[in-house]
Write a protein that holds these residues in place. Structure first.
Motif, mmCIF file in Angstrom:
data_model
loop_
_atom_site.group_PDB
_atom_site.id
_atom_site.type_symbol
_atom_site.label_atom_id
_atom_site.label_comp_id
_atom_site.label_asym_id
_atom_site.label_seq_id
_atom_site.Cartn_x
_atom_site.Cartn_y
_atom_site.Cartn_z
ATOM 1 N N PHE A 30 65.263 -19.491 33.662
ATOM 2 C CA PHE A 30 66.713 -19.338 33.571
ATOM 3 C C PHE A 30 67.136 -18.242 34.531
ATOM 4 N N TRP A 31 68.227 -18.497 35.241
ATOM 5 C CA TRP A 31 68.756 -17.564 36.229
ATOM 6 C C TRP A 31 70.218 -17.278 35.902
ATOM 7 N N ALA A 32 70.637 -16.028 36.040
ATOM 8 C CA ALA A 32 72.021 -15.684 35.717
ATOM 9 C C ALA A 32 72.471 -14.483 36.541
ATOM 10 N N GLY A 33 73.733 -14.483 36.896
ATOM 11 C CA GLY A 33 74.309 -13.412 37.693
ATOM 12 C C GLY A 33 75.172 -12.485 36.872
ATOM 13 N N SER A 34 75.348 -11.268 37.380
ATOM 14 C CA SER A 34 76.257 -10.294 36.774
ATOM 15 C C SER A 34 77.279 -9.861 37.813
ATOM 16 N N MET A 35 78.390 -9.300 37.331
ATOM 17 C CA MET A 35 79.459 -8.847 38.219
ATOM 18 C C MET A 35 80.237 -7.726 37.551
ATOM 19 N N GLY A 36 80.932 -6.927 38.359
ATOM 20 C CA GLY A 36 81.838 -5.935 37.806
ATOM 21 C C GLY A 36 83.044 -6.611 37.186
ATOM 22 N N TYR A 37 83.554 -6.023 36.123
ATOM 23 C CA TYR A 37 84.730 -6.601 35.470
ATOM 24 C C TYR A 37 85.899 -6.739 36.432
ATOM 25 N N ASP A 38 85.987 -5.837 37.385
ATOM 26 C CA ASP A 38 87.069 -5.886 38.372
ATOM 27 C C ASP A 38 86.572 -6.415 39.712
ATOM 28 N N ALA A 39 85.476 -7.195 39.684
ATOM 29 C CA ALA A 39 84.881 -7.754 40.901
ATOM 30 C C ALA A 39 84.613 -6.656 41.921
ATOM 31 N N ASP A 40 84.046 -5.527 41.433
ATOM 32 C CA ASP A 40 83.740 -4.393 42.307
ATOM 33 C C ASP A 40 82.726 -4.812 43.367
ATOM 34 N N GLU A 41 82.956 -4.367 44.593
ATOM 35 C CA GLU A 41 82.122 -4.794 45.713
ATOM 36 C C GLU A 41 80.660 -4.408 45.497
ATOM 37 N N ALA A 63 64.628 -25.145 46.300
ATOM 38 C CA ALA A 63 65.755 -24.488 46.954
ATOM 39 C C ALA A 63 66.821 -24.173 45.919
ATOM 40 N N MET A 64 67.437 -23.027 46.077
ATOM 41 C CA MET A 64 68.494 -22.559 45.189
ATOM 42 C C MET A 64 69.742 -22.261 46.013
ATOM 43 N N TYR A 65 70.879 -22.762 45.524
ATOM 44 C CA TYR A 65 72.172 -22.429 46.116
ATOM 45 C C TYR A 65 72.832 -21.365 45.247
ATOM 46 N N LEU A 66 73.268 -20.279 45.886
ATOM 47 C CA LEU A 66 73.931 -19.194 45.172
ATOM 48 C C LEU A 66 75.167 -18.776 45.943
ATOM 49 N N ALA A 67 76.307 -18.762 45.249
ATOM 50 C CA ALA A 67 77.558 -18.352 45.872
ATOM 51 C C ALA A 67 77.774 -16.857 45.669
ATOM 52 N N ASP A 68 78.201 -16.181 46.703
ATOM 53 C CA ASP A 68 78.821 -14.866 46.561
ATOM 54 C C ASP A 68 80.307 -15.123 46.755
ATOM 55 N N SER A 69 80.981 -15.380 45.645
ATOM 56 C CA SER A 69 82.328 -15.955 45.692
ATOM 57 C C SER A 69 83.317 -15.071 46.426
ATOM 58 N N ALA A 70 83.254 -13.771 46.190
ATOM 59 C CA ALA A 70 84.223 -12.871 46.801
ATOM 60 C C ALA A 70 84.120 -12.858 48.320
ATOM 61 N N ARG A 71 82.934 -13.193 48.827
ATOM 62 C CA ARG A 71 82.741 -13.218 50.281
ATOM 63 C C ARG A 71 82.877 -14.616 50.863
ATOM 64 N N GLY A 72 83.085 -15.615 50.011
ATOM 65 C CA GLY A 72 83.283 -16.972 50.500
ATOM 66 C C GLY A 72 82.030 -17.622 51.037
ATOM 67 N N ILE A 118 75.425 -8.214 45.333
ATOM 68 C CA ILE A 118 76.328 -9.368 45.312
ATOM 69 C C ILE A 118 77.619 -8.922 44.642
ATOM 70 N N THR A 119 78.748 -9.441 45.075
ATOM 71 C CA THR A 119 80.000 -9.037 44.444
ATOM 72 C C THR A 119 80.316 -9.936 43.253
ATOM 73 N N ALA A 155 81.711 -0.818 34.857
ATOM 74 C CA ALA A 155 81.319 -1.737 33.799
ATOM 75 C C ALA A 155 81.135 -3.145 34.351
ATOM 76 N N ARG A 156 80.089 -3.821 33.851
ATOM 77 C CA ARG A 156 79.734 -5.147 34.363
ATOM 78 C C ARG A 156 79.536 -6.108 33.214
ATOM 79 N N ARG A 157 79.585 -7.383 33.545
ATOM 80 C CA ARG A 157 79.334 -8.449 32.574
ATOM 81 C C ARG A 157 78.553 -9.551 33.259
ATOM 82 N N MET A 158 77.920 -10.377 32.427
ATOM 83 C CA MET A 158 77.231 -11.542 32.962
ATOM 84 C C MET A 158 78.244 -12.613 33.337
ATOM 85 N N ASN A 159 77.869 -13.428 34.307
ATOM 86 C CA ASN A 159 78.747 -14.491 34.785
ATOM 87 C C ASN A 159 77.991 -15.825 34.695
ATOM 88 N N ASP A 160 77.959 -16.586 35.740
ATOM 89 C CA ASP A 160 77.388 -17.937 35.707
ATOM 90 C C ASP A 160 75.862 -17.886 35.639
#
Length: 302
Positions: A117-128, A163-172, A149-150, A103-108
């Protein structure tokens, strides 16, 4: 400079579970409490509590104003993208993560200077590798443009939108992507910053091209020069900085208390700090003239 001579203190009484998506629209300061599904605004009086603009029955990751539609927002929410009207009613453009497993949800999310408009999704448990990045074009079409992306955070854009900056937070990692302003197409990314000992979260770009990054788990917000060199570090009495935005020369910072076994008194608070370089208001989503929301498609375009 790598610190603040004076302690930074909260400027409002509120404490949020997962405060993110803070934006200065040029008229109002808005933010979300993601897991509570709340869109909030901050009164001008910094001692006044936040006011709820809307409350959804699903997580609310971030919003951007919709041009020429006062009180209407485009939102990364639940499993997709919707328009949120002044009365709180939602019109879904797409729910691309509705059937996803895990299961996933939208994030930032955020708008770019060209009005997409740009938006990311992620697993509820930050699945890899479960997360994706979506782009909403002017006609309301929702397209998956990146996957694998995690935990995506941002994106943040340079003033020219190239230019766009995008974080993959789990990977730092924060990556910098070339963007074609005419089409929204992305080029080959380069690594902008690798963060050790914490996770890069919400970001904002100032008028000199400096990138402010909230670094989750470290109690710090850091400014990086356009070449990726660390320029300044702000230290907060809250462990989990999550979102940042600039209101002129005031940097607003959200934090979170979710996941902390023993939250401190300032975890989940909002902070405001005066900085040397100002930044622009948040960009707006610009639908084509006369393009109404229409019926919600069942699936985003891959």
């Amino acid at each position: 400079m790598t610190g603040e001579p004076r302690p930074i203190r909260p400027d409002r009484p509120d404490r949020l579970d997962l405060g993110e998506g803070i934006r200065w629209t040029g008229e109002a300061l808005v933010l979300v409490d993601i897991l509570q599904g709340r869109l909030l605004t901050a009164p001008q009086d910094p001692s006044a509590p936040l006011r709820t603009l809307a409350e959804l029955p699903v997580p609310l990751g971030a919003v951007a104003p919709v041009a020429d539609r006062p009180g209407t927002w485009i939102a990364a929410a639940g499993t997709g993208i919707c328009l949120l009207g002044p009365d709180g009613a939602t019109t879904w453009l797409a729910r691309p993560e509705a059937a996803a497993r895990p299961a996933r949800r939208m994030n930032d999310g955020s708008a770019d200077p060209s009005g997409r408009f740009w938006a990311g999704s992620m697993g509820y448990d930050a699945d890899e590798d479960a997360g994706s990045l979506y782009r909403v074009d002017h006609d309301g079409t929702v397209t998956r443009v990146l996957d694998g992306i995690t935990v995506p955070n941002g994106p943040a854009f340079t003033a020219d939108g190239r230019a766009m900056y995008l974080a993959d937070s789990a990977r730092g990692i924060v990556r910098r992507y070339p963007v074609d302003p005419a089409t929204g197409g992305l080029g080959t990314p380069t690594t902008f910053v690798t963060v050790d000992g914490g996770s890069p979260d919400g970001m904002a770009v100032d008028d000199e091209g400096g990138v402010w990054i909230a670094v989750w788990g470290t109690g710090t917000v850091r400014r990086y020069r356009p070449d990726g060199a660390l320029d300044r570090t702000l230290r907060l009495p809250a462990a989990q900085p999550a979102g940042v935005c600039l209101q002129g020369d005031v940097l607003h910072i959200t934090t979170a208390r979710v996941g902390l076994t023993r939250p401190g008194p300032d975890d989940g608070a909002l902070f405001a700090v005066r900085v040397e370089v100002p930044g622009p208001p948040a960009a707006v989503y610009r639908p084509h003239p006369g393009a109404g929301p229409g019926p919600a498609p069942a699936q985003a375009r891959a």
